[in-house]
Write an enzyme that holds these catalytic residues in place. Structure first.
Site, PDB file in Angstrom:
ATOM      1  N   LEU A  10       1.187   1.885   6.947  1.00  0.00           N
ATOM      2  CA  LEU A  10       1.746   0.956   6.013  1.00  0.00           C
ATOM      3  C   LEU A  10       1.921   1.707   4.669  1.00  0.00           C
ATOM      4  CD1 LEU A  10       0.932  -2.652   7.192  1.00  0.00           C
ATOM      5  CD2 LEU A  10       2.577  -1.153   7.658  1.00  0.00           C
ATOM      6  N   GLY A  11       1.412   2.945   4.330  1.00  0.00           N
ATOM      7  CA  GLY A  11       1.260   3.647   3.353  1.00  0.00           C
ATOM      8  C   GLY A  11       2.532   4.299   3.003  1.00  0.00           C
ATOM      9  N   GLN A  12       2.288   4.978   1.794  1.00  0.00           N
ATOM     10  CA  GLN A  12       3.505   5.681   1.074  1.00  0.00           C
ATOM     11  C   GLN A  12       4.381   6.638   2.318  1.00  0.00           C
ATOM     12  OE1 GLN A  12       3.005   8.751  -1.977  1.00  0.00           O
ATOM     13  NE2 GLN A  12       5.155   8.498  -2.718  1.00  0.00           N
ATOM     14  N   TYR A 142     -12.008  13.877  -2.754  1.00  0.00           N
ATOM     15  CA  TYR A 142     -10.886  14.022  -1.991  1.00  0.00           C
ATOM     16  C   TYR A 142     -10.648  15.528  -1.368  1.00  0.00           C
ATOM     17  CZ  TYR A 142      -5.661  13.791  -0.795  1.00  0.00           C
ATOM     18  OH  TYR A 142      -4.636  13.654  -0.587  1.00  0.00           O
ATOM     19  N   LYS A 146     -10.686  17.046   2.356  1.00  0.00           N
ATOM     20  CA  LYS A 146      -9.414  17.873   2.754  1.00  0.00           C
ATOM     21  C   LYS A 146      -9.833  19.008   3.334  1.00  0.00           C
ATOM     22  CE  LYS A 146      -6.280  14.580   2.429  1.00  0.00           C
ATOM     23  NZ  LYS A 146      -5.889  13.805   3.718  1.00  0.00           N
TER      24      LYS A 146
END
Ligand code: NAD
Ligand code: SER
Length: 321
Positions: A10-12, A142, A146
């Site tokens: 449901l994200g971008q 972040y 990654k």
């Protein structure tokens, strides 16, 4: 037809990837999942949907077993600014979530897509034409997740034969779903504010140069990479890709071609500015071009025209309701 599971759907990205996957593979073949409840009329409506918390391995296991999943697009994560505000949660979602997905993929022989980021680079990385293989010592949580994610995906490929593939995505610009707490969100905000108010206060300095891409190119890249001939993939996790390298001032100028009176001022947020300053100004994506024929369709001019047209249509539709 493969059965595909999308986490964080449901994200971008998921809001545009899920409909694209359903158009290619059939609505019932794509299982959209997220922590959040699916609202009626959401872009990912129109096919199977389920609640899935990727930090709960049993939930990942149950979804893969129940739907007999072949391919997982693992999108669930905290983005750069949200992660910096909650590093412990970011480690849990971004790392434990990925580990759970890889473990279940190992057991059920699923193929896995992992979205890495320009955030996987750090202040020690060459910032212009950043090479495919270079120094990766990010100073954000972040970025740490990654780089670790890239390494973990490579490990599962070499050690267990899991077909993992990844992209180092730049900032993504889109109009379907709002961005989820990143540093490159300014670009989407600038478009929305330009169309609604003809004025925007930008949280990055005017000359902050970063790679960007329009969402249709990013969605095509993910699907193309997953369908590419494995024998041609020299890097797997993860390929640099980019479509443009732009500053807020350049984006504002491009928008002014359509909205001449558009005013931008700058109220710099030191946290997000520091994150942006640790990232590349431009990526070298020649390995992706060579290995699986990557080539973006949208440059700054084409993206700007399309974004403004789509946002104006959506605004008009909202006002007429
Ligand atoms: P987003 O924040 O818009 O969406 C992430 C989704 O994950 C949200 O819907 C959220 O509810 C869900 N989520 C959060 N915690 C979860 C959990 N524990 N279990 C299941 N779902 C959970 O992010 P996005 O922009 O769609 O990005 C998707 C992926 O792509 C992320 O890994 C992100 O790091 C990466 N990426 C995004 C961009 C970008 O510009 N959007 C750029 C580079 C990389
Ligand atoms: N768009 C993302 C962010 O700003 C980059 O990974 O966090």
């Amino acid at each position: 037809m493969p059965t595909i599971l999308v986490t964080g759907a449901l994200g971008q990205i998921g809001s545009e990837l899920v409909p694209a996957l359903r158009a290619r593979h059939g609505a019932d073949s794509v299982i959209a999942t997220d922590l959040k409840a699916l609202a009626p009329g959401n872009a990912t409506d129109g096919g199977p949907y389920g609640h899935l918390d990727c930090t709960e391995v049993q939930q990942v296991h149950e979804a893969v077993r129940r739907y007999d999943v072949d391919v997982i697009y693992h999108l669930a994560a905290l983005l750069s600014a949200s992660a910096e505000a909650a590093p412990q949660l970011a480690w849990s979602v971004n790392m434990s979530g990925l580990y759970n997905v890889l473990e279940v993929a190992r057991e059920y022989r699923c193929k896995v897509f992992f979205p890495s980021s320009i955030g996987a680079f750090g202040p020690g990385t060459p910032r212009d034409a950043t090479p495919q293989v270079t120094i990766q010592r990010p100073n954000t949580i972040y970025g740490v997740t990654k780089v670790s994610g890239e390494l973990l995906c490579d490990y599962y490929a070499h050690r267990f034969g899991v077909d993992t593939r990844g992209l180092r995505l730049p900032g993504l610009v889109s109009y379907v779903a709002a961005p989820g707490g990143g540093t490159t969100d300014y670009a989407v905000e600038m478009f929305i504010h330009a169309v609604r108010y003809a004025r925007y206060s930008c949280f990055l300095a005017s000359d902050t140069r970063l790679d960007m891409m329009y969402m249709p190119d990013a969605v095509a890249a993910m699907m193309d990479l997953m369908e590419a001939d494995e024998a041609r993939l020299h890097h797997r996790n993860a390929y640099n890709i980019t479509a443009m390298s732009i500053t807020p001032a350049e984006l504002a100028d491009a928008i002014r071609q359509h909205i001449p009176g558009f005013i931008v001022d700058y109220d710099v947020d030191p946290v997000r500015q520091a994150i942006a300053d640790s990232w590349p100004r431009s990526l070298d994506d020649s390995a992706a071009r060579q290995d699986w024929n990557w080539s973006p369709r949208f440059d700054l001019k084409a993206m700007t025209s399309d974004m403004i047209e789509r946002l104006k249509d959506r605004l008009a539709a909202a006002r007429s309701r």
